[in-house]
Enzyme design. Structure first.
Site, PDB file in Angstrom:
ATOM      1  N   MET A  11       0.845  -1.173   0.000  1.00  0.00           N
ATOM      2  CA  MET A  11       0.000   0.000   0.000  1.00  0.00           C
ATOM      3  C   MET A  11       0.895   1.242   0.000  1.00  0.00           C
ATOM      4  O   MET A  11       1.955   1.223   0.604  1.00  0.00           O
ATOM      5  CB  MET A  11      -0.895   0.000   1.229  1.00  0.00           C
ATOM      6  CG  MET A  11      -1.822  -1.198   1.301  1.00  0.00           C
ATOM      7  SD  MET A  11      -2.856  -1.273  -0.151  1.00  0.00           S
ATOM      8  CE  MET A  11      -2.950  -3.007  -0.404  1.00  0.00           C
ATOM      9  N   PRO A  12       0.474   2.295  -0.609  1.00  0.00           N
ATOM     10  CA  PRO A  12       1.350   3.463  -0.706  1.00  0.00           C
ATOM     11  C   PRO A  12       1.592   4.146   0.643  1.00  0.00           C
ATOM     12  O   PRO A  12       0.655   4.410   1.395  1.00  0.00           O
ATOM     13  CB  PRO A  12       0.588   4.407  -1.634  1.00  0.00           C
ATOM     14  CG  PRO A  12      -0.382   3.553  -2.358  1.00  0.00           C
ATOM     15  CD  PRO A  12      -0.728   2.444  -1.414  1.00  0.00           C
ATOM     16  N   HIS A  13       2.860   4.381   0.912  1.00  0.00           N
ATOM     17  CA  HIS A  13       3.276   5.228   2.035  1.00  0.00           C
ATOM     18  C   HIS A  13       4.126   6.320   1.429  1.00  0.00           C
ATOM     19  O   HIS A  13       5.170   6.046   0.825  1.00  0.00           O
ATOM     20  CB  HIS A  13       4.070   4.438   3.071  1.00  0.00           C
ATOM     21  CG  HIS A  13       4.633   5.316   4.141  1.00  0.00           C
ATOM     22  ND1 HIS A  13       3.826   6.014   5.018  1.00  0.00           N
ATOM     23  CD2 HIS A  13       5.908   5.637   4.459  1.00  0.00           C
ATOM     24  CE1 HIS A  13       4.594   6.710   5.837  1.00  0.00           C
ATOM     25  NE2 HIS A  13       5.856   6.502   5.517  1.00  0.00           N
TER      26      HIS A  13
END
Length: 75
Positions: A1-3
């Site tokens: 998931m994008p961080h």
């Protein structure tokens, strides 16, 4: 998931940082199709005097192949 980690000079208000985090989250969910619950955004303040050493050389010059938007200046 994008961080996403945003590195910036100190001096922006908490409200400005929250607005930026909200805008980034909105665009990530729109472009990638993730739900907001999957996105995290952090802010890392770096003093201007340390910018070249801690950001420009290692993150920009040192990894130019990862940049999708390059700065219009050179240090």
């Amino acid at each position: 998931m994008p961080h996403i980690i945003v590195k910036l000079w100190p001096g922006k208000s908490e409200q400005q940082k929250q607005q930026l985090a909200d805008a980034i989250t909105k665009d990530v969910t729109r472009v990638f199709g993730y739900g907001e619950e999957s996105v995290s955004v952090a802010m890392e303040e770096i003093d201007a005097k340390d910018w070249a050493e801690k950001v420009y050389r290692p993150d920009i010059v040192g990894h130019v192949e990862r940049l999708y938007k390059k700065p219009d200046y050179a240090m």
